[in-house]
Motif scaffolding. Structure first.
Motif, mmCIF file in Angstrom:
data_model
loop_
_atom_site.group_PDB
_atom_site.id
_atom_site.type_symbol
_atom_site.label_atom_id
_atom_site.label_comp_id
_atom_site.label_asym_id
_atom_site.label_seq_id
_atom_site.Cartn_x
_atom_site.Cartn_y
_atom_site.Cartn_z
ATOM 1 N N ALA A 281 0.879 -1.173 0.000
ATOM 2 C CA ALA A 281 0.000 0.000 0.000
ATOM 3 C C ALA A 281 0.917 1.224 0.000
ATOM 4 N N PRO A 282 0.382 2.395 -0.354
ATOM 5 C CA PRO A 282 1.263 3.571 -0.401
ATOM 6 C C PRO A 282 1.789 3.955 0.976
ATOM 7 N N LEU A 283 3.079 4.212 1.052
ATOM 8 C CA LEU A 283 3.701 4.673 2.298
ATOM 9 C C LEU A 283 3.674 6.205 2.273
ATOM 10 N N LEU A 300 12.963 1.291 2.592
ATOM 11 C CA LEU A 300 13.016 0.962 1.163
ATOM 12 C C LEU A 300 11.597 0.568 0.758
ATOM 13 N N GLU A 301 10.971 1.364 -0.127
ATOM 14 C CA GLU A 301 9.609 1.027 -0.565
ATOM 15 C C GLU A 301 9.653 0.289 -1.890
ATOM 16 N N ARG A 302 8.845 -0.746 -1.957
ATOM 17 C CA ARG A 302 8.740 -1.540 -3.195
ATOM 18 C C ARG A 302 7.272 -1.725 -3.530
ATOM 19 N N TYR A 303 7.016 -2.230 -4.756
ATOM 20 C CA TYR A 303 5.642 -2.362 -5.248
ATOM 21 C C TYR A 303 5.457 -3.724 -5.902
ATOM 22 N N GLY A 304 4.312 -4.358 -5.621
ATOM 23 C CA GLY A 304 4.037 -5.654 -6.221
ATOM 24 C C GLY A 304 2.550 -5.937 -6.239
ATOM 25 N N MET A 305 2.212 -7.132 -6.640
ATOM 26 C CA MET A 305 0.805 -7.554 -6.735
ATOM 27 C C MET A 305 0.708 -9.068 -6.604
ATOM 28 N N SER A 306 -0.486 -9.569 -6.307
ATOM 29 C CA SER A 306 -0.695 -11.019 -6.259
ATOM 30 C C SER A 306 -0.356 -11.653 -7.606
ATOM 31 N N THR A 325 8.076 7.295 -3.882
ATOM 32 C CA THR A 325 8.213 6.525 -5.126
ATOM 33 C C THR A 325 8.390 5.058 -4.770
ATOM 34 N N VAL A 326 8.208 4.206 -5.794
ATOM 35 C CA VAL A 326 8.419 2.773 -5.571
ATOM 36 C C VAL A 326 9.688 2.311 -6.278
ATOM 37 N N GLY A 327 10.540 3.280 -6.644
ATOM 38 C CA GLY A 327 11.854 2.935 -7.197
ATOM 39 C C GLY A 327 11.806 2.540 -8.661
ATOM 40 N N LYS A 382 -1.944 -5.779 -17.491
ATOM 41 C CA LYS A 382 -2.451 -4.459 -17.099
ATOM 42 C C LYS A 382 -2.669 -4.461 -15.584
ATOM 43 N N THR A 383 -1.855 -3.720 -14.863
ATOM 44 C CA THR A 383 -1.882 -3.806 -13.395
ATOM 45 C C THR A 383 -3.123 -3.163 -12.778
ATOM 46 N N GLY A 384 -3.727 -2.189 -13.487
ATOM 47 C CA GLY A 384 -4.829 -1.439 -12.882
ATOM 48 C C GLY A 384 -4.316 -0.312 -12.001
ATOM 49 N N ILE A 405 -9.987 -0.400 -2.631
ATOM 50 C CA ILE A 405 -9.541 0.292 -1.419
ATOM 51 C C ILE A 405 -8.462 -0.597 -0.796
ATOM 52 N N ILE A 406 -7.323 -0.024 -0.409
ATOM 53 C CA ILE A 406 -6.323 -0.830 0.298
ATOM 54 C C ILE A 406 -6.285 -0.342 1.740
ATOM 55 N N SER A 407 -6.740 -1.215 2.624
ATOM 56 C CA SER A 407 -6.912 -0.848 4.022
ATOM 57 C C SER A 407 -5.963 -1.676 4.880
ATOM 58 N N TYR A 410 -4.745 -4.759 3.219
ATOM 59 C CA TYR A 410 -5.718 -5.709 2.668
ATOM 60 C C TYR A 410 -6.542 -5.016 1.598
ATOM 61 N N ASN A 411 -6.884 -5.777 0.546
ATOM 62 C CA ASN A 411 -7.682 -5.197 -0.530
ATOM 63 C C ASN A 411 -9.169 -5.356 -0.267
ATOM 64 N N VAL A 412 -9.877 -4.281 -0.498
ATOM 65 C CA VAL A 412 -11.333 -4.299 -0.352
ATOM 66 C C VAL A 412 -11.919 -3.810 -1.676
ATOM 67 N N TYR A 413 -12.821 -4.601 -2.263
ATOM 68 C CA TYR A 413 -13.427 -4.237 -3.542
ATOM 69 C C TYR A 413 -14.809 -3.659 -3.310
ATOM 70 N N PRO A 414 -14.961 -2.338 -3.532
ATOM 71 C CA PRO A 414 -16.242 -1.689 -3.290
ATOM 72 C C PRO A 414 -17.413 -2.426 -3.925
HETATM 73 P P1 AMP Z 1 -2.821 -7.426 -4.106
HETATM 74 O O1 AMP Z 1 -3.824 -7.643 -5.161
HETATM 75 O O2 AMP Z 1 -3.300 -7.698 -2.747
HETATM 76 O O3 AMP Z 1 -1.602 -8.128 -4.429
HETATM 77 O O4 AMP Z 1 -2.510 -5.872 -4.105
HETATM 78 C C1 AMP Z 1 -1.744 -5.301 -5.110
HETATM 79 C C2 AMP Z 1 -1.955 -3.824 -5.167
HETATM 80 O O5 AMP Z 1 -1.401 -3.200 -4.014
HETATM 81 C C3 AMP Z 1 -1.223 -3.185 -6.319
HETATM 82 O O6 AMP Z 1 -1.907 -3.326 -7.548
HETATM 83 C C4 AMP Z 1 -1.127 -1.744 -5.852
HETATM 84 O O7 AMP Z 1 -2.332 -1.068 -6.114
HETATM 85 C C5 AMP Z 1 -0.958 -1.904 -4.354
HETATM 86 N N1 AMP Z 1 0.439 -1.719 -3.920
HETATM 87 C C6 AMP Z 1 1.369 -2.647 -3.636
HETATM 88 N N2 AMP Z 1 2.523 -2.068 -3.235
HETATM 89 C C7 AMP Z 1 2.318 -0.724 -3.288
HETATM 90 C C8 AMP Z 1 3.107 0.423 -2.991
HETATM 91 N N3 AMP Z 1 4.351 0.326 -2.545
HETATM 92 N N4 AMP Z 1 2.553 1.644 -3.164
HETATM 93 C C9 AMP Z 1 1.292 1.776 -3.611
HETATM 94 N N5 AMP Z 1 0.483 0.734 -3.886
HETATM 95 C C10 AMP Z 1 0.988 -0.503 -3.726
#
Ligand code: AMP
Ligand code: MLC
Length: 506
Positions: A281-283, A300-306, A325-327, A382-384, A405-407, A410-414
């Motif tokens: 989630a965004p830091l 160190l902030e990183r970004y990923g997905m399931s 930033t996520v680098g 396409k990451t969305g 929504i990322i709470s 955890y992901n929450v789908y409206p």
């Molecule tokens: P999930 O489907 O649970 O894997 O969640 C993935 C989603 O979390 C990504 O598509 C982003 O929207 C979000 N996410 C993961 N890391 C970051 C980050 N460092 N900053 C902002 N959003 C993030």
């Protein structure tokens, strides 16, 4: 023949001295590398004795424990597919996942055996075991009779290792199919990129049913032969107490916010630490700066997905870790930002993030059409997520095209929550939006329109949702209003609602 089974690679990294401590729990229990080797062999032998079909899914909804992690390793080792489920999920959610994935084996807590086994047997599952977080349950009782010698099943890189359910952009949850090759390539890249070295000790304080705790953290430590300090639940005081024995910590932003609220978080407490990693989630930049000031460490902030495991990371060395930033795209990952017409955008311009690489999943479980929709003709996923790449190559995520929504990570789908609310008596229509929250980063708020003559109560709606949905999905507040803001097409303007309720938890 080379064995591409992820477990074989993790096992190969175990230290030669198998009696050394691999895991120390928060309660002081010690597990050696030999315990992991023998425990996973026994459980793998148990699974293989069940004569499961090729590619059988092993669905697991249990409290966090070392044995639950060993079950994950055993599933890999025996060549089956691991399907972890959030412990907060309730019967409606579990019914959907089990019905959709058709697991051959379900493992649940003893307390939930009654209702989970009913759902599982109805869906055709043949074996339901229990596993407690106190080393009890039928899984361990049965595995105790199995040999502790086991030959790792041979797998190819494209063979499926795990299914993680995620809702993606719309509709019901979809199972992202991740292969041994996806997970292993990502683990190796991160080991190198984050400078894992001998003597590293990871504090593992995340749940183990999502990418962050299950893959990034566990693979990170195991593929480096590194010890883990294993905390069943996140407790900021406990983490601070353990910091002087550790070198690496991983957390979602909420964990950092909660740690900062502790006076015990000091430069001295962090004296042995090498690296703090945040993601999921965004830091907030405030958290990033406050952490630097309080501890002397730069997160160190990183970004990923399931669907992709890790995609980008700020540098560990040889460059600035830039807050907000996520680098950079990780080695082997191609990442581009495109406009709505699919054309690449110049640096600094905001657009849709698309990715390609050995870490990107093959598709959604039994949903070829959905899979096809989420990939471009030239094979990018396409990451969305919506973002930009600046002139120096740093990637910033500025929002999401998916309604998500990322709470607290955890992901929450409206759309899912609105579906449940709309079924409640007296409700004509609803909209769920995410608003800023000091602890969870973002939380859901529901806005409801009543049916003519009905007077639904917001608090009661929240209470009703709590009885049937995972608690993190339940909107923290619900307002009943006379109308929803709409555009000229009649579509609800969620941005207007977000603006209207943005100060609710400020
Ligand atoms: P999930 O489907 O649970 O894997 O969640 C993935 C989603 O979390 C990504 O598509 C982003 O929207 C979000 N996410 C993961 N890391 C970051 C980050 N460092 N900053 C902002 N959003 C993030
Ligand atoms: C708990 N609650 C939440 C919540 N967690 N509400 C919204 N969002 C959450 N994340 C609810 C509780 O049920 C409770 O409701 C109330 O909020 C207060 O709970 P708490 O006691 O404060 O919660 P706690 O048990 O301490 O859990 C908070 C947490 C947990 C932050 C430790 O949510 C957590 O572990 N989050 C990490 C999630 C994660 O690992 N994400 C990685 C996804 S992988 P009530 O009604 O009972 O009062 C991914 C890919 C990638 O995204 O890039 O990594």
């Amino acid at each position: 023949m080379t064995n591409h089974n992820l477990f074989a690679a993790l096992r190969a990294a175990f230290p030669a001295a198998l009696d050394e401590v691999a895991i120390e729990t928060g309660d002081g229990l010690l597990y050696s590398w030999r315990d992991l080797e023998h425990g996973s062999a026994m459980m793998a032998n148990l699974l293989q004795s069940l004569n499961l079909p090729e590619g059988a899914r092993i669905a697991v909804q249990v409290e966090k424990s070392v044995e639950a992690m060993v079950l994950y390793l055993a599933t890999l080792r025996a060549g089956y597919v691991f399907l972890p489920l959030n412990t907060a999920y309730q019967s409606l959610e579990i019914e959907y996942f089990i019905g959709n994935a058709e697991p051959s084996v379900v493992v649940c807590s003893s307390a939930n055996f009654g209702w989970v086994s009913k759902i599982a047997f109805k869906a055709g599952t043949q074996h339901v075991f229990t596993l407690g977080d106190d080393r009890t349950g039928s899984l361990l009782e049965r595995a105790a009779h199995c040999s502790d010698q086991h030959e790792v099943v041979v797998k190819q890189p494209d063979d499926m290792a795990a299914i993680l359910y995620t809702s993606g952009t719309t509709g019901r949850s979809k199972g992202a199919m991740l292969s041994h090759g996806n997970l292993l390539s990502n683990a190796r890249v991160l080991q190198d990129y984050w400078g894992w070295k001998q003597g590293d000790v990871l504090i593992h304080a995340l749940p183990i049913f999502h990418v962050h705790g299950l893959f990034v953290a566990i693979h990170g430590a195991l593929i480096n032969g590194s010890k883990m300090i294993w905390l069943a639940k996140f407790d900021p005081k406990k983490v601070i107490e353990k910091l002087p024995q550790a070198t690496v910590f991983m957390g979602v932003p909420t964990l950092y916010v909660r740690l900062l609220a502790e006076p015990g978080l000091t430069v001295d407490a962090c004296r042995s630490m090498r690296l703090f990693i945040a993601g999921s989630a965004p830091l907030l930049i405030e958290t990033f700066r406050e952490w630097q000031a309080r501890t002397g460490h730069t997160i160190l902030e990183r970004y990923g997905m399931s669907e992709t495991a890790m995609l980008t990371s700020n540098p560990y060395q040889g460059g600035e870790r830039r807050g907000g930033t996520v680098g950079f795209a990780l080695p082997g990952v191609s990442l581009r930002v495109v406009g709505d017409d699919g054309q690449g955008l110049p640096p600094g311009e905001i657009g849709n993030i698309q990715v390609k690489g050995p870490n990107v999943f093959a598709g959604y479980w039994r949903m070829p059409e959905k899979t096809a929709e989420e990939f471009t003709a030239d094979g990018y996923f396409k990451t969305g997520d919506v973002g930009k790449i600046d002139a120096d190559g740093y990637i910033t995520i500025v929002g999401r095209s998916k309604d998500l929504i990322i709470s607290g990570g955890y992901n929450v789908y409206p759309a899912e929550i609105e579906g449940y609310i709309n079924e409640l008596p007296g409700v004509a229509e609803s909209a769920v939006v995410g608003v800023p929250h000091p602890d969870f980063g973002e939380v859901g708020v529901a806005v409801v329109i009543a049916k003519p003559g009905a007077t639904p109560d917001g608090a009661r709606i929240v209470a009703t949702l709590k009885s049937s949905l995972a608690n993190f999905k339940v909107p923290k507040q619900c307002f009943v209003v006379s109308e929803l803001p709409r555009n000229t097409m009649g579509k609800v303007q969620k941005n207007v609602l977000r603006e209207q309720y943005k100060a609710l938890f400020a």
